[in-house]
Design an enzyme around this catalytic site. Structure first.
Site, PDB file in Angstrom:
ATOM      1  N   HIS A  67      -3.613  -5.339   1.041  1.00 48.64           N
ATOM      2  CA  HIS A  67      -3.386  -5.781   2.410  1.00 48.64           C
ATOM      3  C   HIS A  67      -3.902  -7.223   2.538  1.00 48.64           C
ATOM      4  O   HIS A  67      -4.800  -7.645   1.817  1.00 48.64           O
ATOM      5  CB  HIS A  67      -4.144  -4.910   3.412  1.00 48.64           C
ATOM      6  CG  HIS A  67      -3.671  -3.498   3.483  1.00 48.64           C
ATOM      7  ND1 HIS A  67      -2.464  -3.152   4.033  1.00 48.64           N
ATOM      8  CD2 HIS A  67      -4.260  -2.334   3.081  1.00 48.64           C
ATOM      9  CE1 HIS A  67      -2.316  -1.840   3.972  1.00 48.64           C
ATOM     10  NE2 HIS A  67      -3.388  -1.320   3.403  1.00 48.64           N
ATOM     11  N   CYS A  89       0.838  -1.202   0.000  1.00 45.74           N
ATOM     12  CA  CYS A  89       0.000   0.000   0.000  1.00 45.74           C
ATOM     13  C   CYS A  89       0.876   1.257   0.000  1.00 45.74           C
ATOM     14  O   CYS A  89       1.540   1.543  -0.985  1.00 45.74           O
ATOM     15  CB  CYS A  89      -0.980  -0.033   1.176  1.00 45.74           C
ATOM     16  SG  CYS A  89      -2.398   1.083   0.927  1.00 45.74           S
TER      17      CYS A  89
END
Length: 503
Positions: free
Chosen positions: A426, A342
């Site tokens: 994630h 991310c």
């Protein structure tokens, strides 16, 4: 018909509210009770995406797993994601609605959300037999009482009995229990049914005289004494206070299957978010995970992870200030494994256009991945699934940055160049087959004779952990009395303990 309910409050932050809530949920569902978790307002950098694309705190997602139900936005209607010491992004019913300072939030916005919060709780209580609510911090924060929507404010308005949890391992638990009650108004004190001692070490019989005296002083009983157990923490809430160079989950590293261990260093960037991504690695026998903040600590690492962050540009500057940025660029050039997740993925790219988060405009990245990032005002909240390294992968995305990948080999939604990998996903390492395949690649590149265990199931380990929490409640709490609380509310006629809350 409205289902039963209970609010688990705490004498302090980290008293064990999340763990106790999850334990009560797992105990109830094993008794055949249809139960759901609830936290009106959560401040956390660790979040999760529900199936309907709503962002909620990871602790509530884990508590939903304890209940064996699918998490929804109703379970955490207000999520605050700190962007620094004085401001947070406000996520309402799973969607971001803006940035507010602490003064602006507590100065009026918070109280306006009380109706929304109570409506969400009422919907859950209309669907489930019981709803176990978690408070935040301490209910006795006298400066915040007027705008409280997560502790006594919701208990009072929803008629919930309150169980106050105290961490005896810190000391001063009796004073904390007494003081918590004594600083509440008469109306709020009527909701406080009693106490639960957490993290006790030793012979409970030595504690019992103190519990009797506490009941004499407050008129309230203690519903259980939970023993200290290592490694029981569910997904953490507060990414601002992660301990550097600490081991993950206090867990003992299992011996490796192969001849070598695999060392993973996680850069402890500011505003680190979803650092729970590394839990699946820490669960692997022979994988040693640590958080680092100095370039020298990357030298012996077989894999370096640049994790997610709520402040990508700030984290990039921090990496440069510490000398970690240069060390990461050298690692990439030397074909030593690096994984960016991310915000970490964005940092590894060529440049970032950010007029949303930091509002710094054009910022040069580390340039080790052919990626250009533009921050959009709309947040991406999805639950993607796909394939990588020949294995099925599932994950979730929470980001404002939109990545334009211009080269490299495809890797999930990102790319790979040599031994540098980047993705917005994630949770991908929780997919067992993919995690093993990835670790085999890392071990080969690092020259380690490490072999992933063939049978590690991260989902099964989580279930075992939740069952251990349920066991704690079942074996060390008065469950009959707890059920009466949930079903019937706080006992009537509880005494008022002066001085009460200030006017």
């Amino acid at each position: 018909m409205t289902g039963g309910g209970l609010l688990v409050a705490g004498t302090t932050s980290d008293a064990g509210k999340s763990v106790v809530t999850a334990g009560i949920c797992r105990w109830l569902v094993r008794q055949g009770v249809k139960v759901a978790p609830f936290k009106a307002q959560n401040m956390s950098l660790n979040s999760f995406v529900t199936k309907e694309g709503a962002e909620i705190g990871r602790a509530q997602a884990m508590q939903a797993q304890a209940c064996r139900v699918e998490p929804t936005a109703l379970m955490n209607p207000v999520l605050l994601k700190p962007g620094g010491e004085r401001s947070s992004q406000v996520v309402l019913l799973g969607k971001p609605v803006g940035e507010l300072s602490a003064r602006g939030y507590h100065g009026g916005r918070q109280q306006k959300l009380l109706g929304t919060v109570l409506d969400c709780l009422e919907q859950l209580r209309g669907t489930y037999d019981a709803v176990i609510c978690e408070g935040a911090g301490s209910p006795a924060e006298i400066n915040l009482r007027r705008t409280d929507i997560v502790n006594m404010g919701i208990a009072r308005n929803a008629g919930l009995p309150v169980l106050v949890v105290g961490d005896i391992d810190r000391g001063g638990v009796f004073a904390s229990f007494f003081g918590t009650v004594a600083l509440l108004s008469r109306e709020d004190q009527e909701c406080v049914a009693g106490f639960l001692v957490n993290k006790f070490r030793g012979d409970v019989s030595l504690l019992e005289p103190g519990l009797d005296m506490l009941q004499g002083l407050t008129g309230r009983r203690t519903y259980g004494v939970l023993p200290f157990r290592h490694g029981l923490g569910i997904d953490e809430e507060d990414g601002l206070r992660v301990s550097l160079r600490g081991t993950v989950r206090e867990s003992v590293v299992a011996p490796p299957v192969g001849e070598d261990v695999l060392r993973v260093a996680v850069c402890a960037v500011p505003l680190m978010s979803n650092f729970t991504d590394v839990d699946a690695l820490a669960a692997e026998p022979g994988v040693v995970v640590r958080f680092v903040d100095r370039p020298e600590e990357l030298a012996d690492a077989d894999l370096v992870i640049v994790p997610g962050t709520r402040g990508t540009v700030r984290a990039l500057e921090w990496l440069r200030e510490r000398g970690l940025a240069d060390a990461l660029v050298r690692r990439a050039a030397e074909q030593r494994p690096v994984l960016g997740i991310c915000g970490g993925f964005q940092i590894l790219g060529e440049h970032i256009e950010d007029d949303v988060e930091s509002r710094r405009g054009h910022v040069e990245g580390l340039g080790v991945l052919p990626v250009r990032v533009r921050f959009a005002r709309e947040k991406t909240l999805t639950r993607p699934a796909g394939e990588a390294l020949g294995e099925r992968v599932e994950g979730y995305e929470i980001h404002h940055g939109v990545a334009d990948v211009t080269g490299g080999d495809p890797f999930l939604d990102g790319c790979r160049v040599g031994q540098t990998w980047g993705t917005h996903w994630h949770g991908s390492l929780e997919s067992d087959g993919f995690r093993r395949a990835f670790l085999r690649e890392v071990a080969a590149a690092a020259g380690r004779r490490f072999v992933p265990a063939p049978d590690t199931s991260f989902a099964a380990l989580r279930e075992e952990q939740l069952d251990r929490l349920g066991d704690l409640i079942e074996q060390h709490a008065d469950t009959d009395a707890l059920w009466r609380l949930i079903e019937s509310g706080a006992p009537r006629g509880l005494p008022f303990i002066p001085p009460g809350a200030p006017a």
